[in-house]
Design a protein around this motif. Structure first.
Motif, PDB file in Angstrom:
ATOM      1  N   VAL A 205      -4.579   6.614  -2.663  1.00  0.00           N
ATOM      2  CA  VAL A 205      -3.925   5.833  -2.242  1.00  0.00           C
ATOM      3  C   VAL A 205      -4.036   4.809  -3.146  1.00  0.00           C
ATOM      4  O   VAL A 205      -5.387   4.145  -3.355  1.00  0.00           O
ATOM      5  N   SER A 206      -3.353   3.934  -3.389  1.00  0.00           N
ATOM      6  CA  SER A 206      -2.913   2.587  -4.627  1.00  0.00           C
ATOM      7  C   SER A 206      -2.736   1.050  -3.286  1.00  0.00           C
ATOM      8  O   SER A 206      -1.629   1.041  -2.353  1.00  0.00           O
ATOM      9  N   ARG A 207      -3.076   0.566  -3.977  1.00  0.00           N
ATOM     10  CA  ARG A 207      -2.103  -1.261  -3.388  1.00  0.00           C
ATOM     11  C   ARG A 207      -2.804  -1.836  -4.753  1.00  0.00           C
ATOM     12  O   ARG A 207      -2.715  -2.167  -5.804  1.00  0.00           O
ATOM     13  N   SER A 208      -1.415  -2.973  -4.430  1.00  0.00           N
ATOM     14  CA  SER A 208      -0.382  -3.297  -5.894  1.00  0.00           C
ATOM     15  C   SER A 208      -1.408  -5.025  -5.174  1.00  0.00           C
ATOM     16  O   SER A 208      -0.716  -5.159  -3.816  1.00  0.00           O
TER      17      SER A 208
ATOM     18  N   ASP B 166      -5.070  -1.092  -7.837  1.00  0.00           N
ATOM     19  CA  ASP B 166      -6.263  -0.597  -7.462  1.00  0.00           C
ATOM     20  C   ASP B 166      -6.365   1.021  -6.956  1.00  0.00           C
ATOM     21  O   ASP B 166      -5.098   1.191  -6.089  1.00  0.00           O
ATOM     22  N   THR B 167      -6.088   2.050  -7.325  1.00  0.00           N
ATOM     23  CA  THR B 167      -6.125   3.609  -7.068  1.00  0.00           C
ATOM     24  C   THR B 167      -7.166   4.180  -6.578  1.00  0.00           C
ATOM     25  O   THR B 167      -7.898   4.020  -7.281  1.00  0.00           O
ATOM     26  N   LEU B 168      -7.509   4.278  -4.862  1.00  0.00           N
ATOM     27  CA  LEU B 168      -8.270   5.436  -4.576  1.00  0.00           C
ATOM     28  C   LEU B 168      -8.599   6.735  -4.066  1.00  0.00           C
ATOM     29  O   LEU B 168      -6.930   7.099  -4.305  1.00  0.00           O
ATOM     30  N   TYR B 169      -8.315   7.739  -5.186  1.00  0.00           N
ATOM     31  CA  TYR B 169      -8.296   9.382  -4.685  1.00  0.00           C
ATOM     32  C   TYR B 169      -9.606   9.674  -4.110  1.00  0.00           C
ATOM     33  O   TYR B 169     -10.274   9.370  -4.377  1.00  0.00           O
ATOM     34  N   VAL B 170      -8.921  10.618  -2.908  1.00  0.00           N
ATOM     35  CA  VAL B 170     -10.277  11.406  -2.124  1.00  0.00           C
ATOM     36  C   VAL B 170      -9.327  12.542  -1.667  1.00  0.00           C
ATOM     37  O   VAL B 170      -8.628  12.998  -1.548  1.00  0.00           O
TER      38      VAL B 170
ATOM     39  N   VAL C  53       1.069  -1.502   0.395  1.00  0.00           N
ATOM     40  CA  VAL C  53       0.160   0.002  -0.161  1.00  0.00           C
ATOM     41  C   VAL C  53       0.926   1.286  -0.186  1.00  0.00           C
ATOM     42  O   VAL C  53       1.805   1.416   0.982  1.00  0.00           O
ATOM     43  N   GLU C  54       0.823   2.085  -0.413  1.00  0.00           N
ATOM     44  CA  GLU C  54       1.824   3.270  -0.965  1.00  0.00           C
ATOM     45  C   GLU C  54       0.121   4.989  -1.168  1.00  0.00           C
ATOM     46  O   GLU C  54      -0.963   4.364  -1.301  1.00  0.00           O
ATOM     47  N   GLY C  55       0.996   5.705  -0.236  1.00  0.00           N
ATOM     48  CA  GLY C  55       0.105   6.905  -0.644  1.00  0.00           C
ATOM     49  C   GLY C  55       0.714   7.895  -0.914  1.00  0.00           C
ATOM     50  O   GLY C  55       2.126   8.216  -0.994  1.00  0.00           O
TER      51      GLY C  55
END
Length: 94
Positions: free
Chosen positions: A40-43, A54-58, A20-22
């Motif tokens: 927040v991205s998850r590989s 997957d990437t979530l933009y907040v 997980v990376e932000g």
């Protein structure tokens, strides 16, 4: 011929925690006022061994609500794991 646009880099990259990376991204609205969005991205590897993400933009205003929802989800998962464990112990003892 149009120039090829360089890949946008984060304004501030955060530390990675395992898969997980932000990051924080700086954007500018139509009035040239800056605003910031966190990602927040998850590989992960799929069943075929291929890497995906997957990437979530907040937006800034939603970060506290996202944190609260994730903390509540974490708590519910731990409660369910504990209940599952207790059920398995009771079934093993019977």
């Amino acid at each position: 011929m149009a120039k090829q646009q360089a890949k946008k880099k984060p304004f501030f990259g955060l530390l990675r925690r395992r898969n997980v990376e932000g990051a924080v991204w700086k954007n500018v609205d139509s009035n040239q006022v800056p605003y910031y969005v966190a990602s927040v991205s998850r590989s992960y590897k799929d069943k075929d061994g291929n890497w995906n993400g997957d990437t979530l933009y907040v937006p800034l205003d939603d970060i506290p609500r996202v944190i609260a929802v994730l903390q509540e989800a974490e708590q519910k998962m731990y409660e369910q794991l504990q209940a599952d464990y207790e059920t398995s112990r009771e079934e093993a003892a019977a």
